[in-house]
Design a protein around this motif. Sequence first.
Motif, PDB file in Angstrom:
ATOM      1  N   LYS A  47       0.745  -1.253   0.022  1.00 23.53           N
ATOM      2  CA  LYS A  47       0.031   0.046   0.078  1.00 23.53           C
ATOM      3  C   LYS A  47       0.882   1.123   0.203  1.00 23.53           C
ATOM      4  CE  LYS A  47      -3.913   2.377   0.157  1.00 23.53           C
ATOM      5  NZ  LYS A  47      -5.029   2.177  -0.748  1.00 23.53           N
TER       6      LYS A  47
ATOM      7  N   THR B 223      -2.058   1.554   8.850  1.00 26.37           N
ATOM      8  CA  THR B 223      -2.483   0.948   7.409  1.00 26.37           C
ATOM      9  C   THR B 223      -2.645  -0.341   7.558  1.00 26.37           C
ATOM     10  OG1 THR B 223      -0.693   2.547   6.490  1.00 26.37           O
ATOM     11  CG2 THR B 223      -1.431   0.877   5.163  1.00 26.37           C
TER      12      THR B 223
ATOM     13  N   PHE C  47       0.983   5.536  -0.469  1.00 23.07           N
ATOM     14  CA  PHE C  47       0.484   6.951  -0.724  1.00 23.07           C
ATOM     15  C   PHE C  47       1.188   7.886  -1.022  1.00 23.07           C
ATOM     16  CE2 PHE C  47      -1.217   4.382   3.115  1.00 23.07           C
ATOM     17  CZ  PHE C  47      -2.697   4.674   2.823  1.00 23.07           C
TER      18      PHE C  47
ATOM     19  N   LEU D 241      -6.566  -2.012   6.555  1.00 24.65           N
ATOM     20  CA  LEU D 241      -6.894  -2.999   5.757  1.00 24.65           C
ATOM     21  C   LEU D 241      -7.813  -4.240   6.263  1.00 24.65           C
ATOM     22  CD1 LEU D 241      -3.661  -3.319   3.727  1.00 24.65           C
ATOM     23  CD2 LEU D 241      -5.633  -2.003   3.076  1.00 24.65           C
TER      24      LEU D 241
ATOM     25  N   ALA E 208      -9.693   0.609   3.972  1.00 22.11           N
ATOM     26  CA  ALA E 208      -8.646   0.958   2.943  1.00 22.11           C
ATOM     27  C   ALA E 208      -8.601  -0.552   2.047  1.00 22.11           C
ATOM     28  CB  ALA E 208      -7.333   1.366   3.275  1.00 22.11           C
TER      29      ALA E 208
ATOM     30  N   LEU F 212     -13.979  -1.200  -0.634  1.00 22.40           N
ATOM     31  CA  LEU F 212     -13.825  -0.979   0.971  1.00 22.40           C
ATOM     32  C   LEU F 212     -14.933  -2.167   1.436  1.00 22.40           C
ATOM     33  CD1 LEU F 212     -13.774   2.642   1.234  1.00 22.40           C
ATOM     34  CD2 LEU F 212     -11.898   1.262   1.419  1.00 22.40           C
TER      35      LEU F 212
END
Length: 338
Positions: A13, A46, A15, A50, A55, A73
């Motif tokens: 993941k 994070t 950003f 999940l 996320a 989601l």
Amino acid sequence: MTSSAVRARGLTKSFGEVIALGGVDLDVPAGQVHGLVGPNGAGKTTLLGLLLGLAVADEGSLEILGAAVGGVLGVPDGVAGFVDGPGLYPGLTARQNLAALLSLRGDGKRRASEVDDALHQVGLTDVADDRLRGFSLGMRQRLGLAAALLTEPRLLVLDEPANGLDPAGKRQVHRVLTDVAANGTAVVLSSHRMDDLAALCHEVTILNLGRVVFSGPTSKLATESGDLAYRVVTSDGETARRIAGETPGLRLDGPGRTPALRADPDALVVRGAVPAVDDLVFRLVGAGVAVRELGPVVPPLEAAFLALTGTDEPEADDAPETGVDTPATSVTAEEAAR
């Protein structure tokens, strides 16, 4: 054979330019408490997001309670918890908050006794009719746990559940989580408190810079720290220092390096493996020196954490414990996904 509550492979993941998770694997069996630990920015939040369906991973596979998760989601029914603090209504009482949660979930007809039971589990019966805005951080954490328990989860995901708790409150939360796991629920919790991990967790995963640097039983983690520093208090400090200096495999710390030496002139701090410390105790007793205190300066799990993450001290996100409400993120995964 124990069924799997969480099975993740290669979770990635990002950003923007920041890689929050870089190929993370995670396995959490049903009925176990799994700890998630790492320095600030390691990717813990994070990963918890999940698991709660807040996320979606960029790459990798994630199975929760036997169902594949990804692309959109949300997570299967049976997942509850919170990240960055529980989402609660500060103007409502503790009891009203839980009743509102049941109403939002379409369970408003469930008996009020279930709300009372949840409040009792986390030790909030005496403040059930107090408004949340007067609650301390630890009380809000416990109410968030009660809200999650009301959903009867099979996977409970908690972000620093012992944050802000006094010793009695922490003991109560530990008891609740132990009981929940004993009844078959998988618990994933983040913590930077090594005593919580040692007391609660069957296994831990340590993240650093978005990658797993250790995953396994806490007993194995304790062996990753190598030589430890031990504080020894005896009846004869001068003789003890001489004997320690003659013991193979040990080295002495000076008072400038170890604050634990400054408080007691009969204390010394030695560094070495367990067999060498055992040898020291044998030699002291043989010389007629009484050993009044012996213990690690830094707990073994904390020492392993520091060694594996390359940090000089535990992560410093111990925010002051105040009664100010923290930003709400979620109470349950189902609510967050709506």
